[in-house]
Design an enzyme around this catalytic site. Structure first.
Site, PDB file in Angstrom:
ATOM      1  N   LYS A 156     -30.070  52.155   1.213  1.00  0.00           N
ATOM      2  CA  LYS A 156     -31.150  51.817   0.278  1.00  0.00           C
ATOM      3  C   LYS A 156     -30.615  50.944  -0.848  1.00  0.00           C
ATOM      4  O   LYS A 156     -29.599  51.288  -1.473  1.00  0.00           O
ATOM      5  CB  LYS A 156     -31.753  53.108  -0.320  1.00  0.00           C
ATOM      6  CG  LYS A 156     -32.521  53.942   0.682  1.00  0.00           C
ATOM      7  CD  LYS A 156     -33.801  53.268   1.076  1.00  0.00           C
ATOM      8  CE  LYS A 156     -35.075  53.978   0.824  1.00  0.00           C
ATOM      9  NZ  LYS A 156     -35.381  55.245   0.571  1.00  0.00           N
ATOM     10  N   CYS A 188     -65.710  29.716 -27.546  1.00  0.00           N
ATOM     11  CA  CYS A 188     -64.319  29.861 -28.004  1.00  0.00           C
ATOM     12  C   CYS A 188     -63.431  28.878 -27.221  1.00  0.00           C
ATOM     13  O   CYS A 188     -63.466  28.862 -25.993  1.00  0.00           O
ATOM     14  CB  CYS A 188     -63.865  31.296 -27.767  1.00  0.00           C
ATOM     15  SG  CYS A 188     -62.095  31.538 -27.940  1.00  0.00           S
ATOM     16  N   GLU A 203     -30.201  46.225  10.849  1.00  0.00           N
ATOM     17  CA  GLU A 203     -31.513  45.561  10.770  1.00  0.00           C
ATOM     18  C   GLU A 203     -32.035  45.646   9.341  1.00  0.00           C
ATOM     19  O   GLU A 203     -31.627  46.520   8.586  1.00  0.00           O
ATOM     20  CB  GLU A 203     -32.516  46.286  11.689  1.00  0.00           C
ATOM     21  CG  GLU A 203     -32.144  46.242  13.145  1.00  0.00           C
ATOM     22  CD  GLU A 203     -32.976  47.229  13.974  1.00  0.00           C
ATOM     23  OE1 GLU A 203     -34.058  47.649  13.529  1.00  0.00           O
ATOM     24  OE2 GLU A 203     -32.521  47.569  15.073  1.00  0.00           O
ATOM     25  N   CYS A 217     -63.308  38.682 -27.140  1.00  0.00           N
ATOM     26  CA  CYS A 217     -63.936  37.711 -28.015  1.00  0.00           C
ATOM     27  C   CYS A 217     -65.273  37.374 -27.355  1.00  0.00           C
ATOM     28  O   CYS A 217     -65.310  37.005 -26.184  1.00  0.00           O
ATOM     29  CB  CYS A 217     -63.058  36.457 -28.104  1.00  0.00           C
ATOM     30  SG  CYS A 217     -63.941  35.017 -28.700  1.00  0.00           S
ATOM     31  N   CYS A 238     -60.412  36.808 -33.166  1.00  0.00           N
ATOM     32  CA  CYS A 238     -59.873  36.075 -32.020  1.00  0.00           C
ATOM     33  C   CYS A 238     -58.839  35.051 -32.495  1.00  0.00           C
ATOM     34  O   CYS A 238     -59.139  34.235 -33.367  1.00  0.00           O
ATOM     35  CB  CYS A 238     -61.005  35.373 -31.274  1.00  0.00           C
ATOM     36  SG  CYS A 238     -60.411  34.228 -30.018  1.00  0.00           S
ATOM     37  N   ASP A 283     -40.242  47.140   4.113  1.00  0.00           N
ATOM     38  CA  ASP A 283     -40.931  48.123   3.280  1.00  0.00           C
ATOM     39  C   ASP A 283     -42.433  48.126   3.573  1.00  0.00           C
ATOM     40  O   ASP A 283     -43.233  47.515   2.869  1.00  0.00           O
ATOM     41  CB  ASP A 283     -40.675  47.833   1.803  1.00  0.00           C
ATOM     42  CG  ASP A 283     -40.954  49.062   0.952  1.00  0.00           C
ATOM     43  OD1 ASP A 283     -41.196  50.142   1.529  1.00  0.00           O
ATOM     44  OD2 ASP A 283     -40.921  48.943  -0.282  1.00  0.00           O
ATOM     45  N   TYR A 289     -39.219  47.579  16.431  1.00  0.00           N
ATOM     46  CA  TYR A 289     -37.784  47.864  16.512  1.00  0.00           C
ATOM     47  C   TYR A 289     -37.410  49.004  17.440  1.00  0.00           C
ATOM     48  O   TYR A 289     -36.248  49.298  17.622  1.00  0.00           O
ATOM     49  CB  TYR A 289     -37.193  48.115  15.124  1.00  0.00           C
ATOM     50  CG  TYR A 289     -37.923  49.150  14.292  1.00  0.00           C
ATOM     51  CD1 TYR A 289     -38.633  48.765  13.166  1.00  0.00           C
ATOM     52  CD2 TYR A 289     -37.910  50.485  14.641  1.00  0.00           C
ATOM     53  CE1 TYR A 289     -39.315  49.697  12.402  1.00  0.00           C
ATOM     54  CE2 TYR A 289     -38.585  51.427  13.883  1.00  0.00           C
ATOM     55  CZ  TYR A 289     -39.298  51.025  12.764  1.00  0.00           C
ATOM     56  OH  TYR A 289     -39.977  51.947  12.023  1.00  0.00           O
ATOM     57  N   LYS A 291     -34.557  46.773   6.573  1.00  0.00           N
ATOM     58  CA  LYS A 291     -35.500  47.887   6.442  1.00  0.00           C
ATOM     59  C   LYS A 291     -36.746  47.343   5.753  1.00  0.00           C
ATOM     60  O   LYS A 291     -36.768  47.112   4.548  1.00  0.00           O
ATOM     61  CB  LYS A 291     -34.877  49.022   5.632  1.00  0.00           C
ATOM     62  CG  LYS A 291     -35.720  50.274   5.627  1.00  0.00           C
ATOM     63  CD  LYS A 291     -34.916  51.442   5.063  1.00  0.00           C
ATOM     64  CE  LYS A 291     -35.693  52.731   5.066  1.00  0.00           C
ATOM     65  NZ  LYS A 291     -36.985  52.643   4.374  1.00  0.00           N
ATOM     66  N   CYS A 296     -60.493  31.359 -31.916  1.00  0.00           N
ATOM     67  CA  CYS A 296     -61.649  30.811 -32.629  1.00  0.00           C
ATOM     68  C   CYS A 296     -61.981  31.573 -33.915  1.00  0.00           C
ATOM     69  O   CYS A 296     -62.847  31.155 -34.675  1.00  0.00           O
ATOM     70  CB  CYS A 296     -62.874  30.801 -31.714  1.00  0.00           C
ATOM     71  SG  CYS A 296     -63.478  32.456 -31.350  1.00  0.00           S
TER      72      CYS A 296
HETATM   73  S1  IVH Z   1     -35.515  52.987  12.731  1.00  0.00           S
HETATM   74  C1  IVH Z   1     -34.997  57.142  14.474  1.00  0.00           C
HETATM   75  N1  IVH Z   1     -35.581  50.462  11.875  1.00  0.00           N
HETATM   76  O1  IVH Z   1     -37.852  53.110   7.521  1.00  0.00           O
HETATM   77  C2  IVH Z   1     -35.153  55.728  13.984  1.00  0.00           C
HETATM   78  N2  IVH Z   1     -36.839  52.102  10.677  1.00  0.00           N
HETATM   79  O2  IVH Z   1     -36.903  56.546   7.866  1.00  0.00           O
HETATM   80  C3  IVH Z   1     -36.215  55.622  12.985  1.00  0.00           C
HETATM   81  N3  IVH Z   1     -38.140  51.180   8.805  1.00  0.00           N
HETATM   82  O3  IVH Z   1     -40.434  54.860   7.662  1.00  0.00           O
HETATM   83  C4  IVH Z   1     -36.491  54.376  12.321  1.00  0.00           C
HETATM   84  N4  IVH Z   1     -37.531  49.081   9.053  1.00  0.00           N
HETATM   85  O4  IVH Z   1     -40.754  53.020   9.427  1.00  0.00           O
HETATM   86  C5  IVH Z   1     -36.014  51.723  11.676  1.00  0.00           C
HETATM   87  N5  IVH Z   1     -35.589  48.217  11.262  1.00  0.00           N
HETATM   88  C6  IVH Z   1     -36.015  49.482  11.064  1.00  0.00           C
HETATM   89  C7  IVH Z   1     -36.904  49.809  10.019  1.00  0.00           C
HETATM   90  C8  IVH Z   1     -37.297  51.147   9.850  1.00  0.00           C
HETATM   91  C9  IVH Z   1     -38.266  49.920   8.342  1.00  0.00           C
HETATM   92  C10 IVH Z   1     -38.806  52.377   8.198  1.00  0.00           C
HETATM   93  C11 IVH Z   1     -39.420  53.333   9.184  1.00  0.00           C
HETATM   94  C12 IVH Z   1     -39.317  54.665   8.474  1.00  0.00           C
HETATM   95  C13 IVH Z   1     -38.136  54.486   7.577  1.00  0.00           C
HETATM   96  C14 IVH Z   1     -36.914  55.187   8.149  1.00  0.00           C
END
Ligand code: IVH
Length: 669
Positions: A316, A433, A109, A428, A410, A113, A228, A111, A413
């Site tokens: 990451k 100007c 999935e 300025c 400036c 932010d 999720y 992640k 001007c």
């Molecule tokens: S699963 C035990 N799925 O990423 C399972 N986390 O440490 C725990 N996050 O702050 C999380 N998208 O809020 C999962 N598709 C996703 C996610 C997700 C973002 C964040 C979550 C947490 C950090 C994981």
């Protein structure tokens, strides 16, 4: 109509609108329509507080002011995830998984932010929203969670029509609350205009928004939510993570659609690589991918370490910092006279686009980071959006780098530049100007201000250089003959420009106040002032005390407003706008009556207007816009790619107008 019946009808309309928007990705109501239904609903609920339910769409508007967020214990601790930064670490993870579950499959999935948001439903109704906190105990932010439209207030097993069986029992859902990049940009622009500190990225902005004591603020921030996790999945007979995602979607949650099931870690690694290059293509920020073992029985085999599950890992993305060189530092003089230094850099690709400029904000920032002309520097995009110089690389200096100084005069001007006591900015102070005037006109015509289309920065410069305008008020006195003489301005664009200038006269008081460019007065304050004063004249005569008493306006802003209206030149400017027929009160002016008494339905897209502008145009000419075709509809305005409304109009024999025919009808050519 019977009030109670209307209440149910309104709830249904609003719930359907949210369903159409989030689940079908096919909006059926405009923001304005949504707001007007919400207002009607709230009005009924005010008269009959006994009818208010927790799942009413009115609860999304916010208003509850808590002094402190109560602490709540999560039904199951919220764990964090182990991280992987490269393919080798993903392979190590795979080896560990396969030693306990040889035929495991992986769901990958995005992640998102943002920040974890836990939702608890009792008998299908949202009862509680909580932040992660330390994983064991979080903060209760239910009122704020309700304002997120993607958070269902009531769960429904949805089938195609969006109705179905209710779910009973307690259900805990976890997911990510986030701020879309567009909302983030808009929020920071507004904050900058209002002289407030900026959020570093959408995640901080989302976190700040969810922890607002006043949930009306959260409501304005337009957050999103992707679910999720479903704590009671097993009890519900669900056996896999993909099953969870499908169930969440069926319950009415938004589930991010970019998930995939893979058999091998090599496929997972390929997908991670692909997403690393595509990461900037989403409307929200992602910082990696989450890889989860799909089957629950496999997850059980693997179990947990003290902090995190062994069956999941976060991949990451590498932090995107790239090196480039500062070729020059340019000064831009803004509409308030602030001299902003901008780094001109060697072109470089960062976070999905080529960057060659970055604002350096002010001299203090340049000194703190010791950025010199010719320096090698590291840059990134703050919040995936705004290019920013992080630091210089002094070890790479050749000795030919030049220390930057603010000019004494400036650059536009030539008048002296001042640094006022306690301010980081150099300014300025010459109000005539040319650079300031140009920026002031660009601001005046911009989207959130008078929204005059066809008047980009290049045309503004042309008009100023040709002496056709001295300031924005002169726009309303332009003649066709003046415009066609300009280079690259044909007959058609001249007419279109005059049309949009004309249309802008009825734009309304709030955008006009914003357009004036009063220091610290952004779009939001413009609305507050228009709502409180109702006319420009009333605002002109206000006092600092009166403004501060409104509540939303601080002392500095109040002084700035009063000083703006005490300046004779500004009053004369407003006077010229008034004489030209620019609307100066909060109620929408009607410029003519061509559409009086007509109820108009719009479908498709248009060349002259954006969809959201058409309503304004219709009202401006005395008509009313409606969202669906009925026997009462006077005419249907049809653009390119019309929807089913066109067929409905044909069925009912309602007159159909093309864009050209409609323009003729209201006298535009
Ligand atoms: S699963 C035990 N799925 O990423 C399972 N986390 O440490 C725990 N996050 O702050 C999380 N998208 O809020 C999962 N598709 C996703 C996610 C997700 C973002 C964040 C979550 C947490 C950090 C994981």
């Amino acid at each position: 109509m019977d009030q109670e019946k209307r209440l149910h009808e309104l709830k249904e309309i609003l719930e359907k609108a949210i369903y159409d928007y989030y689940m079908l990705d096919a909006p059926t109501l405009t923001d304005a329509e949504y707001d007007s239904y919400i207002r009607e609903l709230i009005a009924i609920e005010k008269k009959h507080p006994e009818w208010v339910t927790l799942d009413s769409p009115s609860q999304r508007v916010g208003g509850y002011v808590a002094s402190q967020f109560p602490k709540v214990r999560h039904p199951e601790p919220m764990l964090s995830l182990d991280n992987a930064f490269n393919a080798d670490e993903l392979k190590d993870f795979d080896r560990r998984v396969r030693s306990a579950a040889p035929d495991a499959e992986y769901v990958v999935e995005l992640k998102i932010d943002g920040l974890t948001l836990a939702l608890t439903y009792h008998d299908g109704v949202l009862a509680r929203g909580a932040t992660r906190g330390d994983g064991e105990v979080g903060e209760e932010i239910t009122a704020n969670a309700r304002t997120i439209r993607a958070v269902p207030l009531r769960l429904t097993m949805v089938n195609e029509g969006g109705s179905g069986t209710n779910f009973a029992g307690t259900m805990d859902v976890r997911g990510e609350g986030y701020m879309p990049k567009e909302s983030f940009l808009k929020l920071n622009t507004e904050r900058e205009e209002e002289g407030l500190s900026l959020f570093a990225n959408p995640r901080n902005a989302a976190a700040g928004s969810l922890r607002q004591q006043d949930s009306t603020v959260t409501a304005q921030r337009k957050l999103g939510y992707f679910a999720y996790q479903l704590i009671q999945a097993e009890q519900m007979g669900i056996r896999t993570q993909t099953g969870v995602l499908e169930a969440l979607s069926a319950l009415g949650f938004q589930v991010n659609p970019n998930y995939n099931l893979f058999k091998t870690i090599d496929e997972v690694i390929d997908y991670c690589r692909r997403m690393t290059t595509e990461r900037h293509g989403f409307s929200y920020e992602i910082d990696g991918l989450v890889i989860k073992v799909n089957r629950f029985d496999h997850q059980r085999e693997l179990g947990f370490t003290a902090k995190s599950p062994r069956w999941a890992i976060a991949y990451k993305f590498p932090a995107e910092q790239v090196e480039t060189r500062v070729l020059d530092i340019e000064i831009n003089v803004g509409r308030t006279g602030v001299l902003t230094p901008t780094a001109i850099m060697q072109d470089v690709l960062v976070a999905g686009s080529t960057v060659s400029r970055a604002t350096l904000h002010n001299l203090d920032n340049i000194r703190d980071k010791d950025i010199r002309i010719g320096d090698h520097v590291m840059i990134h995009k703050a919040g995936d959006v705004i290019p920013e110089v992080i630091k210089s690389l002094p070890e790479k200096r050749s000795g030919s780098e030049i220390i930057f100084h603010m000019p004494a005069d400036c650059p536009s001007c030539g008048s002296p530049v001042y640094r006022l006591e306690g301010e980081a900015a150099h300014r300025c102070l010459n109000i005539s100007c040319p650079s300031r005037q140009r920026e002031a006109v660009i601001h005046f015509v911009s989207r959130d201000a008078m929204n005059i289309e066809g008047l980009g920065p290049a045309v503004v410069s042309q008009l100023l250089d040709a002496g056709l305008i001295n300031d924005a008020s002169d726009l309303y006195y332009l003649q066709y003959e003046d415009l066609v003489k300009l280079e690259r301005m044909g007959d058609k664009s001249a007419r279109n420009l005059l049309n949009s200038i004309e249309t802008s006269k009825g734009r309304g008081l709030a955008p006009l106040i914003f357009a004036l460019g009063i220091r610290h007065v952004g779009v939001k304050v413009g609305k507050v002032l228009a709502g409180r004063y109702g006319s420009m004249e009333a605002l002109e005569n206000t006092t600092v005390e009166e403004l501060v008493a409104i509540g939303d306006i601080g002392e500095i802003m109040a002084r700035s407003i009063v000083s703006f209206f005490s300046d004779q030149a500004n009053l004369e400017f407003i006077g010229r706008l008034k004489t030209a027929g620019v609307m100066m009160s909060a109620t929408r002016a009607v410029v003519s009556q061509e559409l009086a008494g007509k109820s108009i339905v719009v479908t498709g897209s248009f060349k002259t207007w954006e969809r959201r502008e058409i309503e304004d145009v219709i009202e401006l000419y005395g008509g009313k816009s409606a969202s669906s075709v009925s026997k009462k509809t006077s005419l249907v305005l049809v653009g390119e790619n019309p929807g089913s409304k066109l067929n409905k109009a044909r069925e009912l024999g309602i007159p159909i107008y093309s864009e050209e025919e409609f323009k003729k009808l209201i006298g535009l050519n």
